[in-house]
Design a protein around this motif. Sequence first.
Motif: not given
Length: 243
Positions: A118-139
């Motif tokens: 589903n497109r909505t779920m795939l968009m959520a996966v991409v957003m979660a991946f972006a959050v993970n990158i931001i957290v990794s950079i911040g850490s």
Amino acid sequence: MLEVMRRALNGETDTPPAWDELDLVDITVDGVRHTVVVLGYGLLLTLVLAIPGAMIIGGGLGGSEGLLVAGVLVIALLYFAGVIAMTVILPVATGSFLRADSIAAGFDRDVLTSVGTNRTMLMAVVMAFAVNIIVSIGSTLLGITLIGYFAVPFLAFIGQSAIMYVWGCGFADAYEEEYGEPPLATATSGTHTGRATTGTVSGVDDQMGDNDVNNSGWSDDTDDDGFGTSAWDDAGDSDSGGR
């Protein structure tokens, strides 16, 4: 973390769960059961990569070095594809697990294929991946200083909670788009059973109160003689339920 996603599935997105509202035993058991789901997919991915990998490397050892290098590149490509697949599968499997509160539901192929594409779920996966990158950079930036190093676990906790929230909202919206109702509306202790239905069962004479919904002339006979009490009898005849 799972409680954050569970509340998102239930539409409770206004306030995060408070620690005093959680049962330590329950969330521990949930964590262990969810780990079983994750390990199941991890084992499956390992087998998918190990079998062709062993064949490629085994064939390359008996041939040229070029063939061996090509085999390693193929394995790396398969691994990359597997990681991408797991990035999509795990959020859906986790949502399905929480929806039905069952380990088996985490492997529900119907939900995986419908919600996972589903497109909505795939968009959520991409957003979660972006959050993970931001957290990794911040850490990484916080880890440069001693004080910041001690703040890394708190940032990781907040980041993981945000990821579970995004997963939960994405799964809830995608599930409703695919099945026409919120995920917890049809939750059962097992795999997905399809949309819930309301009303009477087609082809069956269902009772509604003291009448048959398909024949208004039939009712629960309650004559004074006691004959036919609690038995179904034709209210239009004169036998008063007598047999």
